[in-house]
Structure formats: C-alpha cells, structure tokens
Design an enzyme around this catalytic site. Sequence first.
Site, PDB file in Angstrom:
ATOM      1  N   ARG A 140       0.835  -1.206   0.000  1.00 52.01           N
ATOM      2  CA  ARG A 140       0.000   0.000   0.000  1.00 52.01           C
ATOM      3  C   ARG A 140       0.869   1.254   0.000  1.00 52.01           C
ATOM      4  O   ARG A 140       0.530   2.257  -0.628  1.00 52.01           O
ATOM      5  CB  ARG A 140      -0.946   0.004   1.202  1.00 52.01           C
ATOM      6  CG  ARG A 140      -1.971   1.123   1.147  1.00 52.01           C
ATOM      7  CD  ARG A 140      -3.044   0.971   2.201  1.00 52.01           C
ATOM      8  NE  ARG A 140      -2.519   1.094   3.551  1.00 52.01           N
ATOM      9  CZ  ARG A 140      -3.277   1.048   4.635  1.00 52.01           C
ATOM     10  NH1 ARG A 140      -4.578   0.866   4.527  1.00 52.01           N
ATOM     11  NH2 ARG A 140      -2.740   1.161   5.839  1.00 52.01           N
ATOM     12  N   LYS A 242      -2.725   6.622   1.682  1.00 50.69           N
ATOM     13  CA  LYS A 242      -2.558   7.091   3.064  1.00 50.69           C
ATOM     14  C   LYS A 242      -1.568   8.265   3.118  1.00 50.69           C
ATOM     15  O   LYS A 242      -0.498   8.187   3.740  1.00 50.69           O
ATOM     16  CB  LYS A 242      -2.105   5.934   3.948  1.00 50.69           C
ATOM     17  CG  LYS A 242      -2.510   6.085   5.403  1.00 50.69           C
ATOM     18  CD  LYS A 242      -2.309   4.784   6.161  1.00 50.69           C
ATOM     19  CE  LYS A 242      -2.676   4.910   7.627  1.00 50.69           C
ATOM     20  NZ  LYS A 242      -4.113   5.192   7.830  1.00 50.69           N
ATOM     21  N   GLU A 278     -16.254   6.734   4.454  1.00 50.63           N
ATOM     22  CA  GLU A 278     -15.594   6.116   5.604  1.00 50.63           C
ATOM     23  C   GLU A 278     -15.616   7.060   6.786  1.00 50.63           C
ATOM     24  O   GLU A 278     -15.988   8.233   6.672  1.00 50.63           O
ATOM     25  CB  GLU A 278     -14.167   5.699   5.272  1.00 50.63           C
ATOM     26  CG  GLU A 278     -13.210   6.819   4.915  1.00 50.63           C
ATOM     27  CD  GLU A 278     -11.793   6.294   4.692  1.00 50.63           C
ATOM     28  OE1 GLU A 278     -11.051   6.190   5.672  1.00 50.63           O
ATOM     29  OE2 GLU A 278     -11.439   6.004   3.533  1.00 50.63           O
TER      30      GLU A 278
END
Length: 395
Positions: A140, A242, A278
Amino acid sequence: MIQRTIRFHKLVRSLGVASSLSPSSKNLGVYRCFGTVASPNAEQASDPFEDSYDLDKHEYADVDWDNLGFGLVQTDYMYVMKCSNDGKFEQGQLRRYGNIELNPAAGVLNYGQAIYEGTKAHRKKDGNLLLFRPDQNAMRMKIGAERMCMPSLSVDQFIDAVKQTAQANKRWVPPPGKGSLYIRPLLLGSGPILGLAPSPEYTFLTYASPVRNYFKEGSAPLNVYVEEEYDRASRGGAGGVKTITNYAPVLKALTRAKSKGFSDVLYLDSVHNKNLEEVSSCNIFIVKGNVISTPATSGTILSGVTRRSIIEIARDHGYQVEERVIPVEELSEADEVFCTGTAVGVAPVGSITYQGKRMEYRTGAGTACPQLYSTLVGIQTGQIGDKKGWIVEID
C-alpha cells in the site's frame, strides 16, 4: 549474567548514561534516556542499536499497562533510511528515538509530500513477537508513493525496517492481552524545494509506541455523526492512499462532532453527498441479516488492511460480503454497524445520527462484530492458528 552486564555497560557508555544502572534493575524506566540523550553531533546521535545487547523476552518497560490508551509513549529506537539521488534507498539503521532535522523548505513542510502506514506487533506468551500482514502495508505504501510522486522502498526493505523497529523496542510491547506495539512507518519529502515539484530527497523512518484502545470509549459502542458540510476526499484526489494531506482537513468536522459528544464522523461522497464513504480514521461496515456490506474502494476510500482481512474472515464465517455503493438511507435499515482499522481494530457502533435523527444498532453477544473481532485478534496474537500466511513471527 556477567557477560550480559558487560554488554549492558558497553551500551550505556555509548549512550552517555551513568553506568551505575544495572540491566537487572526493577526500575526499567531508566531506559527512557535512550530517546532523550542529547548529542552535539548529529552523526553521534545516530549510533545503531548494538546487536550484542540481548534483551530478555520477558523484560518490560516501566509502564502502567492496565491504563494504557492510544497516546504517544516515547520508546527507545526508531529506524531511519535515506533515498539517494538515483532514487534508491540506502541501507537503513536504528537510531535512538529523538527529533529529526528538516530544512525549512522541505517538501513535506511546504507541500505535504508524505505518506505513512500503521501496523502492530503483539507479544505471545513465550515472549516472541507477531506482526500482522506487513507485506500488505508495504504494498500500500508503494501505491501511495507512486500517487504522490515519491520513490518507494521495496517490500523486503519495508518489512525489515518494521521487524527491526519492533525488535529494538521489544520491552515496550505490552504483555499478552494488555495491548500492542503500534508501529508507524513514514515516507516524507525531506529535501528542500521552493517551487511546486517533487522533493529532491526522501527519508523513510519508522517509530513505535505501545497502545491499547483507540477510542476513549474503550470497547464500548461508538456514537457516530454523519457529516454533510465537509468532505473527506474527492474524486480524482488522494483519498485512496494514506497521504498525510488526508487527515488535517477532517479535524474541523471531527472536533465539532466530539464537542457534541460524538465519537467520530462518518463522511459522505463529495459528488452526490448521499453515499457512505468512511469514518475519519477507519472503514465502515453495515450488517443486515447474513449480509455484510462495505463501501467499495473506488479511489476516495482507503483500502484498509484490517478491512480486507475482516472481509475474508467474515466469508469464512459464512457471511455474504458485498463491496458496493451504499446510500446513506440504508443506515436506517441496518441491524448492526461496525468500523475497522489498524488503530481501532473492530469497533461496534451503537448509534449514528443523520439530519437530527438518531439510529441505534444491535451490539454485544450474538452480533457479527465481536465474532469477527475475536477471530482477528486470535490470529494476530497467535491464539488461533494462522492458515492464511498473515503472520510474521520475530523471536
């Protein structure tokens, strides 16, 4: 014991700490000096961890483990690696935990060029440490680095850094059942740049802190507020990776919600303002009968490692799992709601408030959340056999 004492005094001398301290001292808080010893020379302050120092598997730092929360506790070491001009990362090393020096024109300070990850190490009863799917965090980070025009270290380099950080800070890993060691890998544009462009230099570092419950409610059900004024992410943006730039913008809505007694904020899509996205720091799931649904990660939602794991665990338990667009109206029809994330684990939601209407959900025994959470934690802590290849053990 004599050989170990010699190694210990060799270590404390290299740190500039009074050698009257004994490695067998019950007051293990003396090791806190590892992160605070000042050095007039930056190179001296970056001395690597001495491999000869043999930390006993069951030595612990001086921490009140029963009252541990989710706050920064300074540990002993961090791992640092620099990226050379050719885009390749040099050999990293452990350094004593402490401040880092940045040029005022660093890309991370001026243009927010940085990404981070979060993973945990758990302690087994035999003293060994367990990492949970660090390869997924590594991959990721590679995806995030590409999106943010940054070079990325390899999966093996990432895992090695996480392992070294966990091992060097082993005494800060809580006893079984008392929490975990949260490990934070960071990749940042550390080189100076005045015009808007990728940084000319990058630094990767990893630090750690012992933690327990993320929310102040502990394991109690969360009360969530649906935000309609502020967006978390927009189509074509960086919501799916992220990056540090995703988090400061949510503070306004989060602070406002918490001032009204809510635990966290649930965001809607920025285009129609009607579909679930989210929560500020975690993914969301809704349960109706035997069907568990979660918003699809279509670019604006972070693909959580815990989210992915819970989807697989839920299917193993016989649930039908759907990744799809979820209109906000479906919240009124759900039997159960829960959130997932590395920091939060699997957290039950007791209520969600939308447009002044409070909707309450089932929690506790007989619901999916504790069942899935128990399985996840069982695998993470070694109480359930790992049949999926998710665990990396450090002795």
